[in-house]
Design an enzyme around this catalytic site. Sequence first.
Site, PDB file in Angstrom:
ATOM      1  N   GLU A  64      -8.183   3.768  37.059  1.00  0.00           N
ATOM      2  CA  GLU A  64      -7.793   2.492  36.466  1.00  0.00           C
ATOM      3  C   GLU A  64      -9.017   1.742  35.948  1.00  0.00           C
ATOM      4  O   GLU A  64      -8.990   1.173  34.848  1.00  0.00           O
ATOM      5  CB  GLU A  64      -7.046   1.634  37.489  1.00  0.00           C
ATOM      6  CG  GLU A  64      -6.550   0.321  36.885  1.00  0.00           C
ATOM      7  CD  GLU A  64      -5.974  -0.633  37.913  1.00  0.00           C
ATOM      8  OE1 GLU A  64      -5.150  -1.473  37.523  1.00  0.00           O
ATOM      9  OE2 GLU A  64      -6.363  -0.557  39.101  1.00  0.00           O
ATOM     10  N   TRP A  86       0.720   0.710  36.683  1.00  0.00           N
ATOM     11  CA  TRP A  86       1.043  -0.362  35.735  1.00  0.00           C
ATOM     12  C   TRP A  86       2.451  -0.223  35.152  1.00  0.00           C
ATOM     13  O   TRP A  86       2.850  -1.023  34.312  1.00  0.00           O
ATOM     14  CB  TRP A  86       0.024  -0.394  34.602  1.00  0.00           C
ATOM     15  CG  TRP A  86      -1.222  -1.150  34.927  1.00  0.00           C
ATOM     16  CD1 TRP A  86      -2.379  -0.656  35.446  1.00  0.00           C
ATOM     17  CD2 TRP A  86      -1.444  -2.561  34.762  1.00  0.00           C
ATOM     18  NE1 TRP A  86      -3.309  -1.667  35.615  1.00  0.00           N
ATOM     19  CE2 TRP A  86      -2.766  -2.839  35.208  1.00  0.00           C
ATOM     20  CE3 TRP A  86      -0.659  -3.617  34.283  1.00  0.00           C
ATOM     21  CZ2 TRP A  86      -3.306  -4.124  35.180  1.00  0.00           C
ATOM     22  CZ3 TRP A  86      -1.212  -4.891  34.254  1.00  0.00           C
ATOM     23  CH2 TRP A  86      -2.506  -5.139  34.702  1.00  0.00           C
ATOM     24  N   CYS A 180      -5.956 -10.950  37.586  1.00  0.00           N
ATOM     25  CA  CYS A 180      -6.152 -11.331  38.989  1.00  0.00           C
ATOM     26  C   CYS A 180      -7.647 -11.353  39.305  1.00  0.00           C
ATOM     27  O   CYS A 180      -8.176 -12.368  39.743  1.00  0.00           O
ATOM     28  CB  CYS A 180      -5.419 -10.362  39.915  1.00  0.00           C
ATOM     29  SG  CYS A 180      -3.624 -10.430  39.744  1.00  0.00           S
ATOM     30  N   ASP A 208      -3.227  -9.532  46.335  1.00  0.00           N
ATOM     31  CA  ASP A 208      -2.216  -8.887  47.187  1.00  0.00           C
ATOM     32  C   ASP A 208      -2.985  -8.116  48.256  1.00  0.00           C
ATOM     33  O   ASP A 208      -3.562  -7.063  47.975  1.00  0.00           O
ATOM     34  CB  ASP A 208      -1.363  -7.972  46.302  1.00  0.00           C
ATOM     35  CG  ASP A 208      -0.412  -7.073  47.077  1.00  0.00           C
ATOM     36  OD1 ASP A 208      -0.474  -7.018  48.311  1.00  0.00           O
ATOM     37  OD2 ASP A 208       0.395  -6.395  46.421  1.00  0.00           O
TER      38      ASP A 208
END
Length: 303
Positions: A64, A86, A180, A208
């Site tokens: 990623e 995603w 984020c 998260d």
Amino acid sequence: MSRHPETQYLDLMTHLITHGDRRIDRTGVGTLATFGAMMRFDLSDGTFPVYTTKRVYWKTAVKEMLWFLTGQTNIRSLLAANVRIWSDWPLARYRKETGDDISQAAFEERVLGNESFANEWGDLGPVYGKQWRRWTDNDGVEHDQIATIIETLRTNPSSRRMIFHAWNVGELADMALHPCHMVYQFYVSCLGSGAPTLSLMVTQRSSDHLLGNPFNICQQAALLAMVAQQVDLTPGELIWSGGDVHLYLNHVEQAKEQLEREPRPFPKLTFARKPASIDDYRIEDFIVEGYDPHPPIEAPVAV
């Protein structure tokens, strides 16, 4: 005896369970949250902070990060690399706008097999990679923030302006998910004395804790290692700063299970080669040795 660095993560998890502010969030799932947290990880001896109290799929996390660095925003190339993290957001949009209750597997298969479908439904908007590599100013000029960081590290390593970020206010509404991990700042220590090291502080507005943070720490450490190699510096510290740090209510039992486990030694990271530029890294370049985690813990993603 020094405390295992993963204990910082586990202590924060305990704090969320015992003292977290119960909140209704954007997803409707609900969270236990706290505001303001920091963790520090020393990478100077080759340590790669991949959490061990559950298996973290570090290759997926690094893939990623490599995708971010390409500047791409469509999930098609991610799916081609067998990365599905995603897919939830474009899938939710497709279902909502078409009324077709397609399965995730079928949706991903269509994105992979049909370029025009991928162009229409697989794009995430101007998310991380677009902002990192192709930030567009009011005059329409694109700015490659990553290239600027690397050039500054080579020419002016004492700069206090070695920052890149993704919170582009004018384009937030077009993003599938607002950034984020927002702000990345580099710092070179020991300039003029000793062996200089490169550290990185990441400011993350929303974290998260069960699912996202393990990936984020791993991939941010990978980025620090890549940039350090490119500018011939030793990695120093990864410093992570969280704003709204939260545990989803449907993750509490999984978190309690993880807290029952003892951390094991972090693995070590080396590179198989030195790529010509930050754009040339492949997952095969990352050699991770000594990773012996506890079993994985599954939990649903809140969309």
